[in-house]
Enzyme design. Structure first.
Site, PDB file in Angstrom:
ATOM      1  N   ASP A  79       0.858  -1.200   0.000  1.00 47.67           N
ATOM      2  CA  ASP A  79       0.000   0.000   0.000  1.00 47.67           C
ATOM      3  C   ASP A  79       0.886   1.240   0.000  1.00 47.67           C
ATOM      4  O   ASP A  79       1.894   1.305   0.718  1.00 47.67           O
ATOM      5  CB  ASP A  79      -0.885  -0.021   1.255  1.00 47.67           C
ATOM      6  N   ASN A 112      -2.577  13.033  -3.591  1.00 43.32           N
ATOM      7  CA  ASN A 112      -3.768  13.523  -4.303  1.00 43.32           C
ATOM      8  C   ASN A 112      -4.100  14.953  -3.891  1.00 43.32           C
ATOM      9  O   ASN A 112      -4.402  15.794  -4.733  1.00 43.32           O
ATOM     10  CB  ASN A 112      -4.974  12.635  -3.992  1.00 43.32           C
ATOM     11  N   HIS A 151      -5.805  14.416  -8.435  1.00 42.52           N
ATOM     12  CA  HIS A 151      -5.940  12.982  -8.723  1.00 42.52           C
ATOM     13  C   HIS A 151      -5.138  12.563  -9.942  1.00 42.52           C
ATOM     14  O   HIS A 151      -4.657  11.430 -10.014  1.00 42.52           O
ATOM     15  CB  HIS A 151      -7.415  12.609  -8.892  1.00 42.52           C
ATOM     16  N   ASP A 191      -2.620   9.627 -10.002  1.00 43.35           N
ATOM     17  CA  ASP A 191      -2.672   8.546 -11.013  1.00 43.35           C
ATOM     18  C   ASP A 191      -1.294   8.321 -11.632  1.00 43.35           C
ATOM     19  O   ASP A 191      -0.881   7.177 -11.859  1.00 43.35           O
ATOM     20  CB  ASP A 191      -3.658   8.911 -12.136  1.00 43.35           C
ATOM     21  N   GLU A 234      -5.183   2.267  -4.025  1.00 44.35           N
ATOM     22  CA  GLU A 234      -3.714   2.364  -4.093  1.00 44.35           C
ATOM     23  C   GLU A 234      -3.078   1.163  -3.410  1.00 44.35           C
ATOM     24  O   GLU A 234      -1.967   1.233  -2.924  1.00 44.35           O
ATOM     25  CB  GLU A 234      -3.206   3.681  -3.491  1.00 44.35           C
TER      26      GLU A 234
HETATM   27  P1  GH3 Z   1      -1.848   5.182   4.479  1.00 42.36           P
HETATM   28  O1  GH3 Z   1      -0.406   5.521   4.526  1.00 42.36           O
HETATM   29  O2  GH3 Z   1      -2.390   4.849   5.809  1.00 42.36           O
HETATM   30  O3  GH3 Z   1      -2.145   4.127   3.455  1.00 42.36           O
HETATM   31  O4  GH3 Z   1      -2.597   6.522   4.048  1.00 42.36           O
HETATM   32  P2  GH3 Z   1      -3.222   6.855   2.656  1.00 42.36           P
HETATM   33  O5  GH3 Z   1      -3.379   8.317   2.563  1.00 42.36           O
HETATM   34  O6  GH3 Z   1      -2.431   6.227   1.563  1.00 42.36           O
HETATM   35  O7  GH3 Z   1      -4.566   6.060   2.718  1.00 42.36           O
HETATM   36  P3  GH3 Z   1      -6.049   6.527   2.682  1.00 42.36           P
HETATM   37  O8  GH3 Z   1      -6.818   5.243   2.731  1.00 42.36           O
HETATM   38  O9  GH3 Z   1      -6.332   7.568   3.713  1.00 42.36           O
HETATM   39  O10 GH3 Z   1      -6.198   7.176   1.248  1.00 42.36           O
HETATM   40  C1  GH3 Z   1      -6.035   6.468   0.092  1.00 42.36           C
HETATM   41  C2  GH3 Z   1      -6.195   7.429  -1.014  1.00 42.36           C
HETATM   42  O11 GH3 Z   1      -5.923   6.794  -2.269  1.00 42.36           O
HETATM   43  C3  GH3 Z   1      -7.578   7.998  -1.100  1.00 42.36           C
HETATM   44  C4  GH3 Z   1      -8.034   7.657  -2.495  1.00 42.36           C
HETATM   45  O12 GH3 Z   1      -8.719   8.745  -3.061  1.00 42.36           O
HETATM   46  C5  GH3 Z   1      -6.732   7.421  -3.212  1.00 42.36           C
HETATM   47  N1  GH3 Z   1      -6.903   6.601  -4.393  1.00 42.36           N
HETATM   48  C6  GH3 Z   1      -7.419   5.359  -4.477  1.00 42.36           C
HETATM   49  N2  GH3 Z   1      -7.412   4.950  -5.763  1.00 42.36           N
HETATM   50  C7  GH3 Z   1      -6.885   5.951  -6.509  1.00 42.36           C
HETATM   51  C8  GH3 Z   1      -6.609   6.134  -7.895  1.00 42.36           C
HETATM   52  O13 GH3 Z   1      -6.859   5.286  -8.735  1.00 42.36           O
HETATM   53  N3  GH3 Z   1      -6.052   7.288  -8.281  1.00 42.36           N
HETATM   54  C9  GH3 Z   1      -5.754   8.276  -7.392  1.00 42.36           C
HETATM   55  N4  GH3 Z   1      -5.197   9.381  -7.838  1.00 42.36           N
HETATM   56  N5  GH3 Z   1      -6.018   8.128  -6.079  1.00 42.36           N
HETATM   57  C10 GH3 Z   1      -6.561   6.995  -5.630  1.00 42.36           C
HETATM   58 MG    MG Z   2      -2.186   4.152   1.412  1.00 43.01          MG
END
Ligand code: GH3
Ligand code: MG
Length: 337
Positions: free
Chosen positions: A177, A185, A190, A194, A220
């Site tokens: 992760d 983001n 975004h 990406d 992610e």
């Molecule tokens: P942690 O270190 O605990 O994993 O924190 P984090 O910020 O990575 O995790 P959190 O679950 O708070 O946020 C994950 C983010 O990933 C939020 C979501 O919008 C973003 N995300 C998920 N899929 C995609 C994608 O396909 N593209 C983009 N740009 N962002 C994405």
């Molecule tokens: Mg994360």
């Protein structure tokens, strides 16, 4: 690309005549004078069509037809015969011959029409095969990252568990992760996020051994399947991957972005022998890595999550704030390198 036709006849004059006629239509011709030689040419040249005489010494046309069809090939075969015989005609068609024509070919046009129709059919079959392959590829691929998708991961895990059970081999499953991805983001939008996800996926794919495969689990969160891999084998692969990701800089919209990842690994059969339990184990190890400060990996221990976790020493805390100009400060290099 010129289509290749294998012409088989024991009479040199007929081979020559058929060859010249078909060559003048733009086809590439390969010849053989009996079924045995034809089979060798067929394997070597992979022609798009076979035109064969029936009565020949050594191995006749019917035996050749049966041998080609038995090999599973879908290449069509046109049978030519000087001896009209209803029984043979039926036998040929029953064994999958495309057409059955009588010699002498007073009207060579009859052969040319049959050849053109057979090749047209082959072109369509090849196009269909290519489309089917593309569709299969699309159905198993995540469009953003180019990694395999969640659905295909489920299939691969099922297959790997069956294989590992049968051959008593271990394998490892890793959940990965991106750390603080929300901040990426929030800072770069975004589209920037990406770009990071795509670049990271590219390097993961390039760094993994050919037998290992990477998947987008969701969002992610990615996962890696390492067939026939022991704990030590997984350690080497994970350390290499961690090194590559830590040194990676993604350039997006004139900004340099650096991210770190956390990973959790579970091993089959040590941690779990069932798919859902194995995924849960790797996921728990991943969250143990997050809780311990991120930018590290945790191996679910052989006695399960908790006391059995084999964890590298913690990395110094990360200075994750974005710098002016949108650049992230380099994260602290984990002491588990
Ligand atoms: P942690 O270190 O605990 O994993 O924190 P984090 O910020 O990575 O995790 P959190 O679950 O708070 O946020 C994950 C983010 O990933 C939020 C979501 O919008 C973003 N995300 C998920 N899929 C995609 C994608 O396909 N593209 C983009 N740009 N962002 C994405
Ligand atoms: Mg994360």
């Amino acid at each position: 690309m010129e289509e290749k036709i294998l012409v088989v006849d024991d009479e040199a004059d007929i081979r020559h005549l058929l060859g010249l006629t078909l060559e003048s239509e733009g086809y590439t011709i390969i010849t053989a004078e009996n079924g045995q030689e034809a089979l060798a040419q067929f394997t070597h040249h992979c022609p798009d069509l076979v035109v064969t005489d029936i009565k020949m010494p050594t191995q006749d046309g019917v035996a050749l037809l049966k041998a080609i069809k038995a090999s599973g090939s879908e290449v069509d075969i046109i049978m030519l015969t000087g001896h009209s015989d209803e029984g043979t005609a039926i036998e040929c068609l029953r064994h999958g011959a495309y057409d059955y024509l009588r010699k002498p070919l007073d009207e060579i046009e009859i052969l040319l029409v049959s050849v053109e129709r057979a090749l047209q059919k082959r072109r369509l079959e090849l196009q269909n095969d290519a489309l089917l392959r593309q569709l299969e590829e699309l159905a198993m691929t995540d469009p953003l990252t180019g990694l395999y998708n969640y659905r295909y991961l489920q299939k691969c895990l099922d297959t790997e568990i069956i294989r590992a059970q049968r051959f008593a081999h271990p394998f490892c499953f890793v959940m990965l992760d991106i750390d603080d991805f929300k901040r990426v983001n929030d800072t770069f939008g975004h589209v920037g996020g990406d770009a990071v996800l795509k670049a990271l996926s590219d390097s993961i794919r390039a760094t993994l051994r050919t037998c290992d495969s990477a998947y987008r689990y969701g969002g992610e969160e990615l996962s890696i399947l390492m067939p026939e891999t022991s704990r030590d084998g997984a350690l080497v692969a994970i350390e290499r991957l961690m090194g590559v990701i830590r040194s990676q800089r993604v350039v997006y919209d004139r900004h340099t972005i650096q991210v770190t990842v956390s990973m959790g690994r579970a091993a089959y059969p040590a941690q779990a022998e069932e798919k859902t339990a194995l995924i849960r184990c790797a996921d728990q190890a991943l969250y143990a890595a997050k809780r311990a400060g991120k930018n590290r990996w945790v191996f679910a221990g052989d006695t399960g999550i908790g006391s059995g976790i084999q964890e590298p020493p913690p990395a110094p805390p990360r200075r994750g704030r974005p710098l002016r100009g949108g650049r992230y400060s380099p994260p602290g290099r984990g002491r588990n390198e």
